[in-house]
Design an enzyme around this catalytic site. Sequence first.
Site, PDB file in Angstrom:
ATOM      1  N   LYS A 125      99.709  88.840 -44.612  1.00  8.22           N
ATOM      2  CA  LYS A 125      99.463  87.622 -45.216  1.00  8.22           C
ATOM      3  C   LYS A 125      99.359  87.516 -46.292  1.00  8.22           C
ATOM      4  O   LYS A 125      99.007  88.501 -47.234  1.00  8.22           O
ATOM      5  CB  LYS A 125      98.055  86.917 -44.457  1.00  8.22           C
ATOM      6  N   ASP A 165     103.314  78.873 -44.502  1.00  3.90           N
ATOM      7  CA  ASP A 165     102.284  78.628 -43.811  1.00  3.90           C
ATOM      8  C   ASP A 165     101.652  77.425 -44.303  1.00  3.90           C
ATOM      9  O   ASP A 165     102.458  76.687 -45.108  1.00  3.90           O
ATOM     10  CB  ASP A 165     101.211  79.811 -44.058  1.00  3.90           C
TER      11      ASP A 165
HETATM   12  P1  NDP Z   1     101.278  72.331 -43.201  1.00  2.28           P
HETATM   13  O1  NDP Z   1     100.676  72.580 -44.659  1.00  2.28           O
HETATM   14  O2  NDP Z   1     102.511  71.894 -42.842  1.00  2.28           O
HETATM   15  O3  NDP Z   1     100.237  71.339 -42.478  1.00  2.28           O
HETATM   16  C1  NDP Z   1      98.699  71.098 -42.351  1.00  2.28           C
HETATM   17  C2  NDP Z   1      98.018  70.103 -42.171  1.00  2.28           C
HETATM   18  O4  NDP Z   1      96.771  70.544 -41.743  1.00  2.28           O
HETATM   19  C3  NDP Z   1      98.179  68.978 -42.909  1.00  2.28           C
HETATM   20  O5  NDP Z   1      98.214  67.863 -42.262  1.00  2.28           O
HETATM   21  C4  NDP Z   1      96.833  69.065 -43.785  1.00  2.28           C
HETATM   22  O6  NDP Z   1      96.441  67.813 -44.346  1.00  2.28           O
HETATM   23  C5  NDP Z   1      95.898  69.552 -42.768  1.00  2.28           C
HETATM   24  N1  NDP Z   1      94.799  70.314 -43.287  1.00  2.28           N
HETATM   25  C6  NDP Z   1      94.845  71.577 -44.008  1.00  2.28           C
HETATM   26  N2  NDP Z   1      93.617  71.752 -44.547  1.00  2.28           N
HETATM   27  C7  NDP Z   1      92.817  70.876 -43.972  1.00  2.28           C
HETATM   28  C8  NDP Z   1      91.355  70.605 -43.893  1.00  2.28           C
HETATM   29  N3  NDP Z   1      90.610  71.358 -44.457  1.00  2.28           N
HETATM   30  N4  NDP Z   1      90.777  69.403 -43.117  1.00  2.28           N
HETATM   31  C9  NDP Z   1      91.674  68.836 -42.691  1.00  2.28           C
HETATM   32  N5  NDP Z   1      93.152  68.829 -42.612  1.00  2.28           N
HETATM   33  C10 NDP Z   1      93.324  69.875 -43.229  1.00  2.28           C
HETATM   34  O7  NDP Z   1     100.812  73.639 -42.363  1.00  2.28           O
HETATM   35  P2  NDP Z   1     101.060  74.383 -41.086  1.00  2.28           P
HETATM   36  O8  NDP Z   1     101.515  72.906 -40.266  1.00  2.28           O
HETATM   37  O9  NDP Z   1     102.339  75.039 -41.411  1.00  2.28           O
HETATM   38  O10 NDP Z   1     100.008  75.317 -40.644  1.00  2.28           O
HETATM   39  C11 NDP Z   1      98.803  74.399 -40.037  1.00  2.28           C
HETATM   40  C12 NDP Z   1      98.265  75.563 -39.342  1.00  2.28           C
HETATM   41  O11 NDP Z   1      98.949  76.291 -38.647  1.00  2.28           O
HETATM   42  C13 NDP Z   1      97.444  76.706 -40.226  1.00  2.28           C
HETATM   43  O12 NDP Z   1      96.260  77.237 -39.662  1.00  2.28           O
HETATM   44  C14 NDP Z   1      98.551  77.908 -40.144  1.00  2.28           C
HETATM   45  O13 NDP Z   1      97.833  79.059 -40.554  1.00  2.28           O
HETATM   46  C15 NDP Z   1      98.716  77.753 -38.743  1.00  2.28           C
HETATM   47  N6  NDP Z   1     100.236  78.216 -38.356  1.00  2.28           N
HETATM   48  C16 NDP Z   1     101.460  77.910 -38.980  1.00  2.28           C
HETATM   49  C17 NDP Z   1     102.574  78.250 -38.649  1.00  2.28           C
HETATM   50  C18 NDP Z   1     103.843  78.120 -39.088  1.00  2.28           C
HETATM   51  O14 NDP Z   1     104.920  78.332 -38.567  1.00  2.28           O
HETATM   52  N7  NDP Z   1     103.982  77.075 -40.108  1.00  2.28           N
HETATM   53  C19 NDP Z   1     102.686  79.611 -37.589  1.00  2.28           C
HETATM   54  C20 NDP Z   1     101.470  79.871 -37.125  1.00  2.28           C
HETATM   55  C21 NDP Z   1     100.025  79.427 -37.517  1.00  2.28           C
HETATM   56  P3  NDP Z   1      96.701  67.457 -45.960  1.00  2.28           P
HETATM   57  O15 NDP Z   1      98.141  67.339 -45.902  1.00  2.28           O
HETATM   58  O16 NDP Z   1      95.741  66.370 -46.183  1.00  2.28           O
HETATM   59  O17 NDP Z   1      96.190  68.885 -46.667  1.00  2.28           O
END
Ligand code: NDP
Length: 444
Positions: A125, A165
Amino acid sequence: MDYVERVLETLKAKNPNEPEFHQAATEILNGLRPVVGRHPEYEKTALLERFVEPERIIMFRVPWVDDGGNVRVNKGYRVQFNSAIGPYKGGLRFHPSVNLSIMKFLGLEQILKNSLTGLPIGGGKGGSDFDPKGKSDMEVMRFCQSFMTELFRHIGQDTDVPAGDIGVGGREIGYLFGQYKRLRGEHVGVLTGRGLSYGGSLARTEATGYGLVYMMEEALKCRGDGFKGKTVIVSGSGNVAIYAVQKAQSLGANVVAMYDSNGYIYDKNGIDLAVVKQIKEVERGRIKLYAERVKGAEYHEGCKGIWNIPCDIALPCATQNEIDEESAKALVRGGVKYVGEGANMPTTLGGISVFQNANVVFLPAKAANAGGVATSALEMAQSSGRSYWSFEEVDAKLKTIMVNIYHNIDRAAAEYGAAGDYVAGANIAGFLKVADAMTAQGIV
Ligand code: NDP
């Protein structure tokens, strides 16, 4: 004190101030107790001690110049945690909260997740405390180029293959790949999540969200149930959340709420995903705009309130520790029967206990969100074979992988006396393969 407790105590003493890493290690090692009991040789070869210690951590300075001509400095990380079953594989996260503890918790989880996919990928990571939000495209590009100018010497298509991520989507992967290619002079599959015009895989964008719903669909099916007519809450509004909503809706679910880090939207008529995609993917705006554009929808400041909305299924897809004990209790009061983790470690240890005590079917992240990395591994296979598979082909493989993972963790849980406990099942099924590979390769 048993072996697991001793390893955890030492880990906490040696790695102080790393609460997320402690939390992930505690969840994993506690789940492994029955395995360790059956394999006394693990203790003799310090297998758990080696398992929780990253093979290598790279930390570096990332200097860049903003649009105003100011020099900015961020921290860069790559944790190469475990390469027993394949090259390190795991995303890069760009978010102001990124620190070593978060990198290590994500890396540790990734080892088991990658093992569960059944594909030959080890765990890693990386990321930075850089915040892409509010930055211009040129600022993001300069940052990515500086980040890769150090990272390129540590990664490679057969050694370490990063992906996206939080905060790292198609735009960032493009800039990172461009700089890698320029420095190495090689057009290879060193990053996944690439655009379709330069080696990416169809269905990678959708994979994590779709995969989560495929696994949940299987869990429902095994209980004579389905998504049709279910009320669903999906937290987050990023990559994972958007495609989880899309697939759940296509199966007949009524998804009523989503959020970003400022607040949540509630639309009892069902979220209009086209509006969310326009705001988040095109405008890179705030979810608040949804309530201004869709009649009857509400916006509430703050995230926590979302868990008070009654629902049948909750899919947390934003970030770590978004569901604490209190939020889990609120969900149970609201009638939740199924929880599937799209984000990594979105539920605290206390929250997991609440769900398990209430007999909620709980699918943990390392199994439920493995669809993203599994499809990344399919992208690697296509890169190596210089071939492209159709969307349907990749999607079908993804679905098969997710269904298989569900049955593997279900079987592992039952075999080790914890039927229905998918936290234990996922840890055990993921760990056994890694432990076997580590044992075969000697003390390394
Ligand atoms: P993105 O950056 O596309 O989206 C993240 C989302 O979560 C946004 O809506 C963001 O809001 C919100 N968010 C982030 N931090 C916070 C917080 N502290 N409180 C509330 N909302 C929050 O990321 P992903 O969709 O790619 O990833 C989301 C999760 O999934 C993570 O945990 C990641 O590790 C996991 N994941 C992702 C994979 C992937 O293929 N993308 C694979 C496996 C796991 P804002 O825009 O306001 O920051």
